[in-house]
Design an enzyme around this catalytic site. Structure first.
Site, short mmCIF file in Angstrom:
data_model
loop_
_atom_site.label_atom_id
_atom_site.label_comp_id
_atom_site.label_asym_id
_atom_site.label_seq_id
_atom_site.Cartn_x
_atom_site.Cartn_y
_atom_site.Cartn_z
N ASP A 1 -0.43 -4.08 5.74
CA ASP A 1 -1.14 -3.66 6.95
C ASP A 1 -2.63 -3.99 6.79
OD1 ASP A 1 1.34 -2.61 7.21
OD2 ASP A 1 0.71 -0.57 7.70
N HIS B 1 1.16 3.95 1.94
CA HIS B 1 1.58 4.73 3.11
C HIS B 1 3.11 4.86 3.11
CE1 HIS B 1 -2.34 4.10 5.61
NE2 HIS B 1 -2.34 5.26 4.98
N ASP C 1 5.56 4.69 5.16
CA ASP C 1 6.50 3.74 5.77
C ASP C 1 6.69 2.49 4.90
OD1 ASP C 1 3.79 3.23 6.56
OD2 ASP C 1 4.46 1.91 8.17
N HIS D 1 0.85 -1.19 0.00
CA HIS D 1 0.00 0.00 0.00
C HIS D 1 0.88 1.24 0.00
CE1 HIS D 1 0.84 -0.59 4.24
NE2 HIS D 1 0.28 0.56 4.57
ZN LIG Z 1 2.67 0.50 7.85
#
Ligand SMILES: [Zn+2]
Length: 309
Positions: A212, A65, A67, A63
């Site tokens: 996640d 995001h 991080d 994904h």
């Molecule tokens: Zn994450």
């Protein structure tokens, strides 16, 4: 086949854990390395390993995001700088192409190799080639997030050379024909069926690497009968409410998924910085009654994935 963890933390880097990235080492199987997520400073982590960036053949992003992707433009540029010429394919949710292309354009970075993108919108098979099949499925996170299932094709059985010797079959090109399953006639008139001299096929290995997610049925489908499941455990066993509101999982939820799917080994990653030292290992101890072979992975852990016995 091994998994090498380059970053096992959640959200932002800590001294103990860098942000998300896992390498699937397929050097013997296809002379390649596959990366799953490329958090910031993944290329710095790689410097402490034997991984050579030009061997990275595919990158799977779970994904968008930060991080999970902030290390991508730097890694791609360095791969070029180091003389990489082999093509590279990036799989990930819609937006990954724009993110990478914009970063490269604005910084006037030019790559010495062809870069391909496959943007995912739904569940499905990504490819099936050179002995590997990869399937992606949607998970349940705040933004579009995918998990990946990597299936290795079964290895054909070995030719049982001893059995052939016992029956006084002279070695030579005949062995190759028997190994190919053909029926051959020997100079002495005997007829042999290759299938009688080939051992059992070796089942291919299955690895599931998730992004996640809250606990979700698609995770069970991805991990079905997997040898290894890499599942996030952002929160400890009893933090169910927190996990739900931040679209993450507890260690217990990860273990329940692994158990439902019949997974052999559960590796917990994406560990929040609030669990350090013993508190991090507790995440695994707490759920070994659900899946006995569970461990919390650390940066630079290398986990071998052996064939089934
Ligand atoms: Zn994450």
């Amino acid at each position: 086949m091994q998994l090498e963890f380059l970053g096992t933390g959640a959200g932002s880097p800590s001294k103990q854990r860098n942000v998300a990235s896992v390498a699937l080492r397929l050097l013997e199987e296809r002379n390649a390395i596959w990366l799953f997520d490329v958090g910031e400073a993944t290329q710095h982590q790689i410097l402490h390993t034997t991984i050579r960036p030009r061997k990275i053949e595919k990158i799977f992003i779970t994904h968008l995001h930060g991080d999970h992707i902030f290390g991508l433009p730097g890694l791609l540029s360095s791969r070029s700088f180091q003389g990489g010429t082999e093509p590279l394919t990036i799989y990930g949710p819609v937006g990954i192409k724009q993110y990478v292309q914009t970063s490269l354009q604005v910084s006037e970075s030019r790559l010495s190799y062809p870069l391909h993108f496959v943007e995912l919108t739904d569940d499905g098979e990504l490819f099936n080639d050179h002995g590997f099949r990869v399937v992606a499925r949607k998970l349940d996170h705040k933004i579009a997030c995918f998990g990946y299932r990597i299936e290795e094709a079964d290895h054909p059985g070995e030719l049982q050379v001893e059995k052939l010797r016992e029956q006084n079959v002279p070695s030579g090109p005949i062995y190759g024909q028997l190994k190919a399953g053909k029926t051959v006639t020997l100079p002495d008139g005997r007829t042999l069926d290759g299938h009688d001299f080939i051992g059992k096929p070796q089942p291919g290995r299955i690895v599931a690497i998730l992004g996640d997610t809250r606990q979700t049925h698609n995770a069970v489908l991805l991990a079905q009968n997997a040898d290894v499941l890499v599942h996030e455990s952002t929160f400890a066993k009893d933090e169910t409410k927190m996990a739900h509101s931040y679209y993450h999982s507890t260690s217990k939820q990860a273990a329940e998924i692994a158990k439902k799917a019949g997974v052999k080994k559960l590796l917990l990653n994406h560990i929040s910085a609030r669990y350090t030292g013993k508190a991090a290992y507790q995440l695994a101890y707490q759920v070994r009654n659900i899946v006995p072979d569970t461990r919390v992975v650390n940066d630079f852990d290398v986990i071998d994935i052996p064939f089934k016995k």
